[in-house]
Motif scaffolding. Structure first.
Motif, PDB file in Angstrom:
ATOM      1  N   GLY A  86       0.782  -1.226   0.000  1.00 10.62           N
ATOM      2  CA  GLY A  86       0.000   0.000   0.000  1.00 10.62           C
ATOM      3  C   GLY A  86       0.810   1.270   0.000  1.00 10.62           C
ATOM      4  N   ILE A  87       2.079   1.217   0.417  1.00  9.49           N
ATOM      5  CA  ILE A  87       2.901   2.412   0.357  1.00  9.49           C
ATOM      6  C   ILE A  87       3.701   2.380  -0.937  1.00  9.49           C
ATOM      7  N   LYS A  88       3.720   3.503  -1.628  1.00 12.28           N
ATOM      8  CA  LYS A  88       4.494   3.619  -2.863  1.00 12.28           C
ATOM      9  C   LYS A  88       5.452   4.785  -2.695  1.00 12.28           C
ATOM     10  N   ILE A  89       6.717   4.545  -3.026  1.00 13.83           N
ATOM     11  CA  ILE A  89       7.753   5.544  -2.798  1.00 13.83           C
ATOM     12  C   ILE A  89       8.539   5.723  -4.087  1.00 13.83           C
ATOM     13  N   GLU A  90       8.664   6.977  -4.528  1.00  9.81           N
ATOM     14  CA  GLU A  90       9.314   7.278  -5.798  1.00  9.81           C
ATOM     15  C   GLU A  90      10.501   8.209  -5.593  1.00  9.81           C
ATOM     16  N   THR A  91      11.452   8.093  -6.510  1.00  9.83           N
ATOM     17  CA  THR A  91      12.562   9.046  -6.601  1.00  9.83           C
ATOM     18  C   THR A  91      12.717   9.446  -8.063  1.00  9.83           C
ATOM     19  N   THR A  92      11.634   9.927  -8.647  1.00 11.33           N
ATOM     20  CA  THR A  92      11.625  10.165 -10.089  1.00 11.33           C
ATOM     21  C   THR A  92      12.424  11.393 -10.486  1.00 11.33           C
ATOM     22  N   VAL A  93      12.652  12.332  -9.588  1.00 13.06           N
ATOM     23  CA  VAL A  93      13.406  13.531  -9.919  1.00 13.06           C
ATOM     24  C   VAL A  93      14.855  13.408  -9.479  1.00 13.06           C
ATOM     25  N   SER A  94      15.064  12.934  -8.256  1.00 10.59           N
ATOM     26  CA  SER A  94      16.408  12.888  -7.697  1.00 10.59           C
ATOM     27  C   SER A  94      16.456  11.800  -6.630  1.00 10.59           C
ATOM     28  N   PRO A  95      17.607  11.142  -6.451  1.00 10.09           N
ATOM     29  CA  PRO A  95      17.675  10.034  -5.485  1.00 10.09           C
ATOM     30  C   PRO A  95      17.543  10.447  -4.030  1.00 10.09           C
ATOM     31  N   ASP A  96      17.578  11.744  -3.731  1.00  8.92           N
ATOM     32  CA  ASP A  96      17.405  12.180  -2.351  1.00  8.92           C
ATOM     33  C   ASP A  96      16.056  12.851  -2.132  1.00  8.92           C
ATOM     34  N   GLN A  97      15.182  12.838  -3.131  1.00 12.73           N
ATOM     35  CA  GLN A  97      13.855  13.434  -3.006  1.00 12.73           C
ATOM     36  C   GLN A  97      12.815  12.319  -3.109  1.00 12.73           C
ATOM     37  N   TYR A  98      12.124  12.063  -1.988  1.00 10.55           N
ATOM     38  CA  TYR A  98      11.194  10.941  -1.915  1.00 10.55           C
ATOM     39  C   TYR A  98       9.757  11.447  -1.937  1.00 10.55           C
ATOM     40  N   ILE A  99       8.951  10.849  -2.802  1.00 11.31           N
ATOM     41  CA  ILE A  99       7.527  11.126  -2.848  1.00 11.31           C
ATOM     42  C   ILE A  99       6.812   9.890  -2.334  1.00 11.31           C
ATOM     43  N   LEU A 100       6.074  10.022  -1.241  1.00  5.03           N
ATOM     44  CA  LEU A 100       5.406   8.904  -0.597  1.00  5.03           C
ATOM     45  C   LEU A 100       3.915   8.957  -0.878  1.00  5.03           C
ATOM     46  N   SER A 101       3.331   7.781  -1.090  1.00  5.73           N
ATOM     47  CA  SER A 101       1.906   7.664  -1.356  1.00  5.73           C
ATOM     48  C   SER A 101       1.318   6.589  -0.457  1.00  5.73           C
ATOM     49  N   LEU A 102       0.178   6.895   0.175  1.00  8.65           N
ATOM     50  CA  LEU A 102      -0.578   5.938   0.981  1.00  8.65           C
ATOM     51  C   LEU A 102      -2.064   6.214   0.798  1.00  8.65           C
ATOM     52  N   ARG A 103      -2.829   5.173   0.568  1.00  6.73           N
ATOM     53  CA  ARG A 103      -4.280   5.287   0.431  1.00  6.73           C
ATOM     54  C   ARG A 103      -4.688   6.368  -0.573  1.00  6.73           C
ATOM     55  N   GLY A 104      -3.939   6.467  -1.661  1.00  5.93           N
ATOM     56  CA  GLY A 104      -4.261   7.419  -2.714  1.00  5.93           C
ATOM     57  C   GLY A 104      -3.799   8.828  -2.445  1.00  5.93           C
ATOM     58  N   GLN A 105      -3.248   9.102  -1.258  1.00  3.34           N
ATOM     59  CA  GLN A 105      -2.759  10.443  -0.912  1.00  3.34           C
ATOM     60  C   GLN A 105      -1.286  10.534  -1.282  1.00  3.34           C
ATOM     61  N   ARG A 106      -0.944  11.569  -2.042  1.00  5.50           N
ATOM     62  CA  ARG A 106       0.414  11.670  -2.572  1.00  5.50           C
ATOM     63  C   ARG A 106       0.774  13.126  -2.812  1.00  5.50           C
ATOM     64  N   SER A 107       2.001  13.495  -2.444  1.00  7.01           N
ATOM     65  CA  SER A 107       2.533  14.795  -2.825  1.00  7.01           C
ATOM     66  C   SER A 107       3.100  14.667  -4.230  1.00  7.01           C
ATOM     67  N   SER A 108       2.645  15.513  -5.143  1.00  5.44           N
ATOM     68  CA  SER A 108       3.089  15.355  -6.520  1.00  5.44           C
ATOM     69  C   SER A 108       4.543  15.768  -6.708  1.00  5.44           C
ATOM     70  N   LEU A 109       5.070  16.635  -5.824  1.00  6.21           N
ATOM     71  CA  LEU A 109       6.465  17.055  -5.882  1.00  6.21           C
ATOM     72  C   LEU A 109       6.963  17.295  -4.462  1.00  6.21           C
ATOM     73  N   VAL A 110       8.298  17.274  -4.303  1.00  6.97           N
ATOM     74  CA  VAL A 110       8.920  17.614  -3.026  1.00  6.97           C
ATOM     75  C   VAL A 110       9.377  19.065  -3.128  1.00  6.97           C
ATOM     76  N   LEU A 111       8.682  19.967  -2.438  1.00  2.61           N
ATOM     77  CA  LEU A 111       8.944  21.393  -2.560  1.00  2.61           C
ATOM     78  C   LEU A 111       9.008  22.060  -1.188  1.00  2.61           C
ATOM     79  N   SER A 112       9.866  23.055  -1.061  1.00  2.00           N
ATOM     80  CA  SER A 112       9.908  23.851   0.160  1.00  2.00           C
ATOM     81  C   SER A 112       8.554  24.520   0.376  1.00  2.00           C
ATOM     82  N   GLY A 113       8.125  24.548   1.622  1.00  2.00           N
ATOM     83  CA  GLY A 113       6.887  25.222   1.957  1.00  2.00           C
ATOM     84  C   GLY A 113       5.627  24.478   1.587  1.00  2.00           C
ATOM     85  N   VAL A 114       5.750  23.276   1.065  1.00  2.00           N
ATOM     86  CA  VAL A 114       4.586  22.469   0.697  1.00  2.00           C
ATOM     87  C   VAL A 114       4.599  21.217   1.569  1.00  2.00           C
ATOM     88  N   ASP A 115       3.624  21.088   2.448  1.00  2.00           N
ATOM     89  CA  ASP A 115       3.593  19.951   3.368  1.00  2.00           C
ATOM     90  C   ASP A 115       3.425  18.641   2.607  1.00  2.00           C
TER      91      ASP A 115
END
Length: 783
Positions: A86-115
């Motif tokens: 159920g957890i999906k973890i991506e590093t599509t932009v950079s190997p130190d930037q992780y995008i985590l997804s659970l239950r359909g909830q996902r941050s589309s990008l890793v950005l300063s000031g964006v929770d």
């Protein structure tokens, strides 16, 4: 809603049908309650900010304890997907930037000031900008994955869940360990090692020192320019210590100092200092589709080259070696982090404990990458980030009403400050620089309590009120234009603006309540049923990376309200046989989902953050652990997510009814672990593990084959991975442990995620390949 109701009713019926069999097994063999099953059932978690048995809490949690982590070589976040369905973890932009997804909830990008939609916490403090999070993967006590909105007890309310890292605490025993290993893959190799020393300085003071290092060549072979544009220089890849410049490599040096001070029986203070440094050639990407009328074709055509033929040759290269890539630039990602945490608890009485948790973390990141993976440079951002996060939490825990009420309450403050340079090159045009700074602050007050009406029935109520402030200052000066004009922040007509109009300064504030309500019923000492209703919230804000007047705009908070039914049960089947089953089914109403989309016209590298109107999500998770006989453990888990947007028109098309991107509908894990030998010569364990996830789309908007590219360039079909492992603990009665393992045994070719920009001005799609087959050998010694 009907589908969600049907799912919950089915789950409830299944739980009731299972229970009589459980009770019979329990009655037949009551003396087996201290069998091997209890080692699994008695896992302690901190999902409710207190130490509790996993099987006793009305929260869907997957817990990987110290024993599990010692028997698996988990070195980064992406590997968690194979153990937690159920957890999906991506590093599509950079190997130190992780995008985590659970239950359909996902941050589309890793950005300063964006929770983040799924929060990362290390020793109870949030890593909002998750730079350096993966560098904590050593000397851990546990990793816990909490599923569903976490809107009450955790420092940043998250809509999808939370991942909690707990590092090993100092103990009063003089001990230590050394562990090292080597990996082999795709013609390359890598080394890693960890050292731990625990020192009881006195009865009141203990110190733990831990360090880790990784020097791994890249999983993705660097094939260099393919072919280079005539007249352009050939970049020199940054070499690692063994002279290779392949992509998706990993070089790290990490250290941690933990000091536990107990001046009295009622006061305890834990201080943890961390340092981490990572440098890498960045992620290797594949060029997966070419627009014959796009910019790549135009550039190659200018030099008399056929881009379509080059693309065909590129695909032939991938058929020969899927784990290869071409990069036209000198690509790199370097990060450095350090931080200090103090967690002090004071027992005010037999029923009250006061805790104070303060944390400061500094990070610096320098990056130059090619986003699209084509042989010609399309988008080459250079995004140095320098900043810090600090948080302060004052918490009161206790018991009241003759022990019938357990409660946790507190005050929370969080601040993130970053300075960001958004520079680089788009479509080989003039390089640009946009200097930005961000201040994100969050304030909250919260309380949660569980009241036990009887030994069987209890009610959990929790509430939190959060205030969020976001301030952004963007200076759009371009380093290659005249001193009096700037070209990056442009009007709708495309004209350069005067210098005094090239600054954007804005601030926004939001506040909202979130809550948890859970009715919990112990059918018997080993069976928990619960029905929960929660609300989670993710703050709105301003895009720090907006580079035009039409993209540096506010976006609203997103909110998720859910209902969840769950059951947890430990079955005693006689003798050493036992079974643990944990089931959860949920329905989520998702409002104002924060997404990034391609802006209409303008700079194709712009990031436009906006809100989709709504989405409906329902699904469930099942986790099972069976111990049929002593020494044999069979485990499996399944997660199902049905997630689609409601009304979501965009400037580039209508995404209404589209599945949420990067959310596979099914994810399955399974493992068999058997110990054929456990005697004075040591314990040998053999393990087989499998993982499967179904198809997912790369993008929310672009899900139409032919219009957005060949179907294989806009989605990842379902795939499975198989791994094997052998561990020999206490080799011949010694304190040595030897392990051998292979991951992705079948050399499955798959993508972690991708970009679909074929019919923008860029004219290309890209995707990031997953790991190849990896062989490893590991040795460890405890002393």
């Amino acid at each position: 809603m009907k589908n969600a109701t049907r799912l919950m009713v089915t789950a409830s019926a299944a739980a009731m049908m299972l229970h009589p069999g459980i009770a019979r097994a329990q009655a037949q063999e009551p003396e087996t309650k201290h069998s091997a099953a209890l080692a699994e059932a008695d896992i302690i978690v901190t999902a409710r900010r207190q130490s509790e048995r996993l099987q006793d809490i009305p929260v869907a949690v997957t817990a990987l304890d110290k024993s599990f982590l010692e028997n698996h070589t988990v070195q980064n976040l992406t590997e968690l997907s194979q153990y937690v369905a159920g957890i999906k973890i991506e590093t599509t932009v950079s190997p130190d930037q992780y995008i985590l997804s659970l239950r359909g909830q996902r941050s589309s990008l890793v950005l300063s000031g964006v929770d983040p939609a799924v929060g990362l916490y290390v020793n109870e403090v949030p890593y909002s900008l998750a730079i350096g999070a993966s560098q904590q993967f050593y000397d851990l006590e546990s990793i816990q994955v909490l599923k569903g909105p976490q809107g009450t007890l955790f420092g940043q309310s998250t809509t999808g869940g939370a991942v909690l890292f707990t590092t090993a605490r100092p103990t009063d025993v003089l001990e230590g360990s050394l562990k090292g290993g080597v990996k082999f893959f795709n013609g390359n190799s890598g080394y890693y090692g960890t050292a731990v020393l625990n020192l009881p300085v006195s009865e009141k003071l203990s110190v733990r020192i831990a360090a880790s290092g990784i020097d791994r060549e890249g999983y993705i072979k660097n094939k260099g320019p393919f072919p280079p544009i005539p007249g352009t220089p050939i970049p020199e890849a940054r070499l690692n210590s063994r002279g290779t410049g392949d992509f998706s490599d990993d070089r790290e040096i990490n250290g941690r100092l933990s000091i536990l001070f107990k001046p009295t029986d009622t006061v305890e203070s834990l201080t943890v200092g961390t340092y981490g440094k990572m440098w890498t050639n960045g992620t290797g990407k594949h060029w997966t589709a070419n627009n014959p009328n796009g910019f790549v074709q135009l550039v190659y055509g200018f030099y008399g080259l056929d881009a379509q033929q080059i693309f065909s040759d590129y695909q032939s290269m991938l058929k020969q070696n899927f784990w290869s890539a071409v990069n036209p630039i000198d690509q790199y990602v370097n990060t450095k982090t350090w931080g200090i945490l103090n967690n002090t608890s004071i027992e005010l009485s037999d029923t009250l404990t006061l805790r104070n948790i303060i944390n400061y973390r500094h990070f610096h990141r320098d990056q130059r990458i090619e986003v699209m993976g084509a042989p010609f440079s399309i988008i080459t951002p250079n995004n140095p980030v320098d900043g810090h996060e600090w948080s302060e939490e004052l918490q009161l825990q206790g018991h009241a009403l003759d022990g019938k009420l357990d409660f946790t309450s507190g005050l929370f403050f969080f601040e993130q400050k970053t300075d960001v340079r958004t520079g680089g090159v788009v479509l080989s045009m003039q390089p640009t620089d946009v200097y930005s700074n961000n201040v994100a602050r969050s304030y909250a007050v919260y309380a949660q309590g569980t009241y036990s009406f009887t030994d069987q029935l209890s009610l959990t109520l929790g509430g939190r009120y959060t205030w969020d402030d976001r301030t952004v200052h963007i200076d759009g000066l371009s380093r290659v234009v005249t001193p009096t004009r700037c070209s990056l922040l442009v009007t709708g007509g495309g004209a350069a603006l005067p210098i005094d109009a090239c600054v954007i300064a804005n601030s926004v504030s939001y506040s909202t309540p979130t809550w948890t309500v859970s009715l919990n019923y112990k059918l018997d000492p080993e069976t928990l049923l619960y029905l929960a209703h929660r609300r989670g919230y993710r703050s709105g804000g301003l895009s720090l990376y907006g580079t035009s007047l039409t993209t540096a705009l506010p976006f609203k908070p997103e909110k998720v309200t859910d209902i969840e039914f769950g059951t947890k049960r430990t079955w005693f089947l006689g003798g050493e046989a036992s079974l643990i089953t944990n089931l959860a089914a949920y329905y989520s109403d998702y409002k104002d989902a924060i997404r990034n989309i391609s802006p209409p016209g303008g700079n194709p590298a712009d990031i436009l953050l906006t809100n989709a109107s709504s989405a409906k999500i329902y699904g469930g998770e099942l986790e099972m652990t069976l111990i049929p006989v002593k020494g044999l453990t069979i485990a499996g888990s399944a997660a199902y997510v049905h997630a689609k947007f409601g009304d979501f028109p965009t400037a580039n098309g209508d995404a209404t009814g589209n599945p949420l991107a990067n959310v596979p509908r099914w994810a399955l894990t399974g493992s068999i672990r058997y110990a054929p030998m456990d005697n004075e010569n040591g314990k040998i364990s053999l393990g087989v593990e499998g993982y499967y996830q179904s198809m997912f789309w790369f993008d929310d908007e672009n899900q139409t084959p032919g219009v957005d590219g060949p179907i294989d360039s806009i989605r990842q079909p379902g795939y499975g991975l198989l791994s094997l492992r052998v561990d020999w603990e206490n080799v011949m009665g010694s304190n040595i442990k030897a392990s051998a393992f292979v991951t992705n045994l079948t050399k499955t070719e798959y993508y972690l995620g991708g970009s679909t920009l074929l019919y923008t001005g860029l004219g290309a799609n890209a995707a990031v390949p997953g790991d190849p087959r990896v062989f490893g050998i590991e040795l460890g010694i405890d002393f």
